[in-house]
Design an enzyme around this catalytic site. Structure first.
Site, short mmCIF file in Angstrom:
data_model
loop_
_atom_site.label_atom_id
_atom_site.label_comp_id
_atom_site.label_asym_id
_atom_site.label_seq_id
_atom_site.Cartn_x
_atom_site.Cartn_y
_atom_site.Cartn_z
N SER A 29 -0.11 -1.86 -4.88
CA SER A 29 -0.27 -3.43 -5.15
C SER A 29 -0.56 -3.99 -4.18
CB SER A 29 1.36 -3.42 -5.89
OG SER A 29 1.45 -4.60 -6.63
N ASN A 30 -0.11 -5.30 -4.02
CA ASN A 30 -0.61 -6.15 -3.19
C ASN A 30 0.58 -7.31 -3.13
OD1 ASN A 30 -1.18 -8.55 -4.78
ND2 ASN A 30 -2.65 -7.15 -5.74
#
Ligand code: C5P
Length: 226
Positions: A29-30
């Site tokens: 993810s980020n």
């Protein structure tokens, strides 16, 4: 009572990160917080629009008066966008979509292997959600606004993005600035929009441009929408 300048308009917004599973307990993810997309949704509702917010996993509550749709992966976000965009007047892609996902998510937890110091993950490209919306047939295509979060050459990349993805407007921001962008409450942005016909590839001279100084995301969201 005043119904607001956006009354009668349907606005679909994507927000937050996507989460791409590696196995049942891990994901890629980020750092997107979703704050800018949620601020846009809230501002659009306050301006009188019907607002649909397609959101990846974030720690924010669905704003009052907004219809929220929770998704996890880029492919789920893509499916939701393809469904909602044709009924929308305006589509704003504010989500930080993972460019790649694991080719196959392991069915069981990936185990450490004795004597192996490296592990190879094979990644494959996710669909480009906003480019797919921008490519919808004219009759079902909303106005399409994208975001360009970059750490350098912000305006050049934003211009490229406008052309390459077939967008109508790009909101460009520098995420390397301390206190702005990812996770922050404030943001600064440069808006670039197509001044000429959509078919022509925008050069410097047929782009409209407006710059917004650092300010709370709520205020910036309203300025962008107006
Ligand atoms: O290519 P890049 O990720 O920098 O472009 C950012 C813009 O494209 C944002 O508006 C983002 O929401 C959108 N995007 C998307 N689907 C992707 C990647 C980016 O909609 N797979």
């Amino acid at each position: 009572t005043d119904k607001g300048p956006a009354s009668g308009l349907t606005i679909t917004i994507t927000a937050g990160p996507t989460r791409e599973p590696l196995d049942p307990v891990r994901y890629l993810s980020n750092h997107s917080s979703g704050k800018m997309g949620y601020a846009l949704a809230e501002a659009a509702a306050a301006l009188g629009a019907r607002v649909k917010l397609i959101s990846g996993p974030v720690a924010l509550a669905c704003p009052t008066g907004v219809e929220c749709l929770e998704v996890e992966t880029a492919r789920e976000m893509h499916a939701a966008a393809q469904q909602l965009a044709p009924e929308s007047d305006l589509f704003i892609g504010c989500a930080a979509v993972a460019d790649y996902r694991a080719e196959t998510a392991a069915e069981h937890k990936i185990k450490k292997v004795e004597g192996e110091d490296a592990l190879t993950l094979r990644l494959v490209k996710n669909p480009d959600i906003i480019a797919a919306v921008a490519a919808l047939p004219e009759a079902s295509r909303p106005l399409v606004v994208g975001f360009a979060a970059e750490t350098r050459d912000v305006e050049r990349y934003a211009r490229d993005k406008l052309a390459r993805k077939g967008l109508d407007m790009v909101v460009a921001n520098d995420v390397s600035c301390e206190g702005l962008g990812f996770g922050a409450d404030d943001n600064a942005a440069v808006l670039l929009w197509r001044a000429g016909p959509r078919q022509s590839s925008p050069k410097g001279d047929d782009l409209g441009r407006d710059a917004f100084p650092p300010q709370p995301k709520a205020r910036l969201a309203e300025a962008i929408l107006r």
